[in-house]
Scaffold this motif. Structure first.
Motif, PDB file in Angstrom:
ATOM      1  N   UNK A 220     160.349  26.099  11.247  1.00  0.00           N
ATOM      2  CA  UNK A 220     160.099  26.900  10.041  1.00  0.00           C
ATOM      3  C   UNK A 220     158.705  27.543  10.119  1.00  0.00           C
ATOM      4  N   UNK A 221     158.685  28.815   9.822  1.00  0.00           N
ATOM      5  CA  UNK A 221     157.447  29.608   9.873  1.00  0.00           C
ATOM      6  C   UNK A 221     157.017  29.879   8.433  1.00  0.00           C
ATOM      7  N   UNK A 222     155.711  29.720   8.143  1.00  0.00           N
ATOM      8  CA  UNK A 222     155.203  29.923   6.791  1.00  0.00           C
ATOM      9  C   UNK A 222     154.062  30.942   6.818  1.00  0.00           C
ATOM     10  N   UNK A 223     154.074  31.835   5.822  1.00  0.00           N
ATOM     11  CA  UNK A 223     152.987  32.815   5.688  1.00  0.00           C
ATOM     12  C   UNK A 223     152.779  33.129   4.210  1.00  0.00           C
ATOM     13  N   UNK A 224     151.569  33.561   3.885  1.00  0.00           N
ATOM     14  CA  UNK A 224     151.215  33.965   2.525  1.00  0.00           C
ATOM     15  C   UNK A 224     150.851  35.437   2.581  1.00  0.00           C
ATOM     16  N   UNK A 225     151.335  36.199   1.597  1.00  0.00           N
ATOM     17  CA  UNK A 225     151.001  37.628   1.513  1.00  0.00           C
ATOM     18  C   UNK A 225     150.191  37.870   0.247  1.00  0.00           C
ATOM     19  N   UNK A 226     149.172  38.691   0.398  1.00  0.00           N
ATOM     20  CA  UNK A 226     148.355  39.085  -0.748  1.00  0.00           C
ATOM     21  C   UNK A 226     148.090  40.576  -0.586  1.00  0.00           C
TER      22      UNK A 226
ATOM     23  N   UNK B 162     156.479  23.232   5.776  1.00  0.00           N
ATOM     24  CA  UNK B 162     156.124  24.643   5.651  1.00  0.00           C
ATOM     25  C   UNK B 162     155.854  25.004   4.182  1.00  0.00           C
ATOM     26  N   UNK B 163     156.663  24.462   3.266  1.00  0.00           N
ATOM     27  CA  UNK B 163     156.480  24.731   1.841  1.00  0.00           C
ATOM     28  C   UNK B 163     155.174  24.120   1.354  1.00  0.00           C
ATOM     29  N   UNK B 164     154.838  22.924   1.793  1.00  0.00           N
ATOM     30  CA  UNK B 164     153.575  22.294   1.394  1.00  0.00           C
ATOM     31  C   UNK B 164     152.387  23.123   1.874  1.00  0.00           C
ATOM     32  N   UNK B 165     152.471  23.638   3.089  1.00  0.00           N
ATOM     33  CA  UNK B 165     151.406  24.502   3.614  1.00  0.00           C
ATOM     34  C   UNK B 165     151.317  25.784   2.786  1.00  0.00           C
TER      35      UNK B 165
ATOM     36  N   UNK C 200     148.064  26.922   0.535  1.00  0.00           N
ATOM     37  CA  UNK C 200     147.415  28.205   0.813  1.00  0.00           C
ATOM     38  C   UNK C 200     147.453  29.102  -0.415  1.00  0.00           C
ATOM     39  N   UNK C 201     148.586  29.092  -1.126  1.00  0.00           N
ATOM     40  CA  UNK C 201     148.715  29.945  -2.314  1.00  0.00           C
ATOM     41  C   UNK C 201     147.720  29.505  -3.393  1.00  0.00           C
TER      42      UNK C 201
END
Length: 171
Positions: free
Chosen positions: A22-28, A44-47, A51-52
């Motif tokens: 699973x790949x995790x990223x945050x967009x702003x 991935x959700x915890x990360x 981050x959020x």
């Protein structure tokens, strides 16, 4: 507006890779912050959540663009030119002290003239008012009846100097 699609993992910001990781990223805005690849969707959700929350506390730093670099280079160039100008003027002042003294004297004279104008106008106005009082009290004026200097003095010292506000017999 339909809810945002959450992908195959079922979580926002988390995608499942073809290799089952699973790949995790945050967009702003336009910025994408990759958080990494994880074995489980839960990691991935915890990360993503951590981050959020961090982004809410402190948004990511502004990215430096090519335009920012060009503007910075231009400011640096202008600063160097200014510093060189100051050095050249310092050197010129050192080599030509008479010119510096002459310039200072010129500006001191101009300042004195500028400060003397209101005083001269007040003096002229006082003379004009005293002449008005003298004539009103039956005395003699220093000006003859058709003396243009009287008009010039009155206009120079009067608060209302426009042709429309005064008498109509100007011509």
């Amino acid at each position: 507006m339909p809810p945002r699609r959450r992908g195959a993992s079922g979580y926002r910001g988390v995608r499942q890779r073809p290799n089952s990781w699973y790949y995790s990223e945050v967009r702003s805005g336009d910025v994408r912050l990759a958080l990494g690849t994880f074995k489980t969707a839960h990691e991935a959700v915890r990360a993503y959540d951590a981050a959020h929350q961090a982004l809410d506390v402190a948004p990511p730093p502004r990215l430096i663009t090519a335009q920012d670099r060009a503007e910075h280079a231009e400011r640096q160039r202008r600063l160097l030119i200014t510093e060189e100008d100051e050095q050249a003027m310092t050197e010129w002042r050192r080599r030509h002290p008479k010119d510096v003294a002459d310039e200072q004297a010129y500006w001191a004279e101009q300042t004195a003239k500028r400060r003397a104008k209101p005083l001269d106008r007040r003096r002229q106005k006082a003379v004009a008012l005293s002449q008005c009082e003298t004539v009103e009290n039956g005395g003699q004026s220093i000006f003859s009846a058709n003396d243009s200097r009287w008009d010039d003095m009155w206009l120079d010292t009067s608060d209302q100097t426009s042709k429309d506000d005064d008498d109509d017999d100007w011509e």
